[in-house]
Enzyme design. Structure first.
Site, short mmCIF file in Angstrom:
data_model
loop_
_atom_site.label_atom_id
_atom_site.label_comp_id
_atom_site.label_asym_id
_atom_site.label_seq_id
_atom_site.Cartn_x
_atom_site.Cartn_y
_atom_site.Cartn_z
N CYS A 2 11.14 -29.27 3.58
CA CYS A 2 11.60 -29.06 2.21
C CYS A 2 11.12 -27.71 1.69
CB CYS A 2 11.06 -30.16 1.29
SG CYS A 2 11.38 -31.84 1.90
N GLU A 78 5.31 -32.89 7.08
CA GLU A 78 5.30 -34.25 7.62
C GLU A 78 3.85 -34.69 7.78
OE1 GLU A 78 7.86 -36.12 8.10
OE2 GLU A 78 9.49 -34.65 7.98
#
Length: 637
Positions: A2, A78
């Site tokens: 992102c 992550e």
């Protein structure tokens, strides 16, 4: 994967006044997360997010809050241990509404505060806003896999984002260049953390956090992680090889969790082959492996990738492209927001584009050279250090220093007659010696290149201070030159060049790249290996190759390291000849006042006449000129 963005104000104001700026910041990073865009505004803070959905596709939109709505986060990355962390936090009374890893961050902050990052295993840059405490918390992962930059404006606002281009969406951000960053760029080929080329913009260093209280002066980042190179002599070869393989297998397994198509980069080299081999063992179906080939055989590794893919039974996707994608020069300047002199950014961009056509997440072998001493320069540096160690430093400086200055430079001569470089190396201290081995341009070349104005603005600043700062804090002893060089690379070259290159090139195509070899627990363990298990008989990454012999062809393990090499010197004399002259000898570099015009002309003329090879200097200047042209309305020099 992102993109995050945010604005923190010193004094509470009307959130609507920030909405337009946050929208522009989000839009500048839309390529990082094209699936969803999110925003949150309140009295002191605005948070923005662009999401690339990987886990829990239906939920996990950001900004994401806790149950009470008083702790919010935006993050990029992550968290591979989010499931055990979730269970631990639930046992402590926290309630979850999603199964995404993002929600773990807000509850981890509630439970452990600033130390929450010490519990996270993964790659991340994140921002947490705690309304109750009136505090903003910024953090970046240990190795610097994910980027985070910030700037404090003259009016007290703090801007932060994944990429500098998002900060540049604010017209009030000063655009003045940092002379020290120019010096660092032409020394290293990139601008190392914490600087950026813009004086007002800072990059949060890997393994650091920054806590900000609205209305109070901006403090210094706090380091929460470092790696200690303390060799354990008890390691035997067989036990170490088995332990390495087991730890790498676990790192790969953790990174195979995804709710979207997953594959791997495969160059045919040791590191990417190791990752794909272990993915194949852990997968119940053939792994999608993506490779790129070049039309020119001299620079093509496709044959090696094809051999590994056949050996492992991979579902191999091979695309061939011509390396002369010169239009990408300007695209790279736009993507990287700073000049970036690593020409392998071009094929990295291409392989990311081709891979994204097939998968959303790819595992790569990046970090193996730094982790297990694969670079040839480590062996060369170790040899130099052994020579330096035979004579006292004062004697070396007194004898070889003057010889290095007086002896003529003779790159054209047989190696035995190139005494200047040898004398300079013998006179150097360990840090200076290593800078010589990695420098894009040496000290004398930078002095000739820079204008009198820039040399004056530098006020004696030298790029070697970047390495000295890290060397002063290192746990890698100088008596082990391989470990010493590895540590410096983990702090500079790895985040500044390798990981920056892969992040920007992959995120330009909304492709998430995961790097198992940079699992921080694996890095910490590998730092306990004696250097004799990493380099042996002139062979780098010895232990990894030894461990992989039952799994991979010898040709993949023991062939000469190649990498994404490109014929830059030939391009600058051939198809890029006109562009080079127009860029380096044109108005933009001249008007910047940063360079000596006579030196620029000499570099171009000598290279294009074939009298010298100035490809590294000229490519770096070409990228610098492209950066200035891309940012012509934003840069003040």
């Amino acid at each position: 994967m992102c993109g995050l963005a945010g604005i923190l104000v010193g004094r509470a104001d009307e959130p609507g006044a920030r909405a337009g700026l946050l929208e522009r910041m989000n839009a500048a990073q839309a390529h990082r997360g094209p699936d969803q865009s999110g925003a949150h505004h309140e009295a002191r803070v605005s948070l923005g997010h662009q999401r690339l959905s990987i886990i829990d596709l239906a939920a996990g939109q950001q900004p994401l809050a806790n149950e009470d709505g008083d702790v919010l986060t935006v993050y990029n990355g992550e968290i591979y241990n989010h499931e055990p962390l979730r269970r631990e936090l639930q046992e402590r009374g926290h309630r979850f509404r999603t199964r995404c890893d993002t929600e773990v961050i807000v509850h981890a902050w509630e439970e452990w505060g600033e130390r929450c990052v010490e519990r996270l295993r993964g790659m991340f840059s994140l921002a947490v806003w705690d309304r109750r405490r009136g505090r903003l918390f910024l953090a970046r992962d240990r190795l610097g896999i994910k980027p985070l930059c910030y700037a404090e404006l003259p009016d007290g606002r703090l801007l932060f984002a994944s990429e500098i281009k998002a900060l540049l969406a604010c017209p009030e951000l000063p655009r003045t260049l940092d002379p020290a960053a120019v010096e660092e760029y032409f020394a290293f080929g990139y601008v190392p953390e914490p600087r950026s080329l813009f004086a007002a913009v800072r990059k949060l260093p890997p393994g650091h956090t920054l806590t900000v209280t609205p209305g109070l002066p901006l403090g210094e980042p706090r380091q929460y992680w470092d790696v200690a190179f303390e060799a354990d002599p008890a390691w035997g070869e067989e036990a170490a090889a088995e332990a390495l393989l087991e730890r790498l297998r676990e790192a790969v397994r953790l990174r195979m969790a995804a709710d979207v198509p997953l594959g791997a980069f495969l160059s045919g080299g040791v590191d990417s082959s190791a990752v794909t081999a272990l993915m194949s063992e852990l997968s119940d179906r053939p792994v999608d492996a993506c490779s790129i080939g070049f039309g020119e055989r001299r620079y093509d590794e496709a044959e090696h990738a094809r051999a590994v893919a056949g050996h492992l039974g991979l579902r191999h996707h091979l695309d061939t492209v011509e390396p002369e994608r010169f239009a990408l020069i300007d695209e790279l300047a736009r993507l990287y927001d700073e000049p970036f002199a690593d020409s392998s950014a071009l094929p990295t961009y291409e392989v990311s584009r081709l891979t994204r056509c097939r998968v959303t997440v790819a595992l790569s072998g990046d970090g193996g050279d730094e982790l297990l001493a694969g670079y040839r320069r480590y062996r060369g540096y170790a040899r130099e250090q052994r020579l330096r160690g035979r004579l006292p430093a004062p004697l070396r400086r007194a004898v070889f220093g003057p010889l290095g200055r007086c002896y003529p430079k003779a790159d054209w001569a047989p190696r035995a007659l190139r005494g200047k470089a040898t004398f300079q190396a013998l006179a150097a201290d360990p840090v200076t010696g290593y800078l010589r081995s990695v420098a894009l341009l040496d000290d004398a070349s930078r002095r000739r290149l820079f204008s009198g104005r820039l040399r004056g603005e530098l006020q004696g600043y030298h790029a070697g201070e970047v390495l000295r700062r890290h060397a002063a804090a290192t746990h890698a002893p100088e008596r082990d030159p391989v470990a010493f060089a590895q540590y410096l690379d983990l702090k500079t070259w790895l985040p500044g060049d390798i990981l920056t290159k892969v992040d920007r090139a992959s995120m330009a195509h909304a492709l998430e790249v995961r790097v198992p070899l940079l699992d921080h627990q694996l890095v910490e363990w590998a730092a306990t290996l004696p250097s004799s298990l990493k380099v042996r008989g002139g062979e780098g990454k010895y232990l990894l190759k030894r461990a992989l012999e039952p799994r991979l062809p010898r040709g993949a393990l023991y062939r000469r390291k190649q990498g994404f090499e490109l014929p830059v010197a030939e391009w600058l004399r051939g198809p890029l000849r006109g562009r080079l002259r127009g860029a380096v000898l044109g108005e933009r570099l001249a008007d910047s006042g940063l360079f000596d015009p006579g030196c620029l002309r000499r570099l171009v003329d000598e290279h294009q006449a074939g009298r010298a090879n100035h490809a590294r200097a000229l490519w770096s200047l070409l990228m610098f000129e492209s950066f200035l042209r891309q940012r012509v309305e934003e840069v003040a020099v």
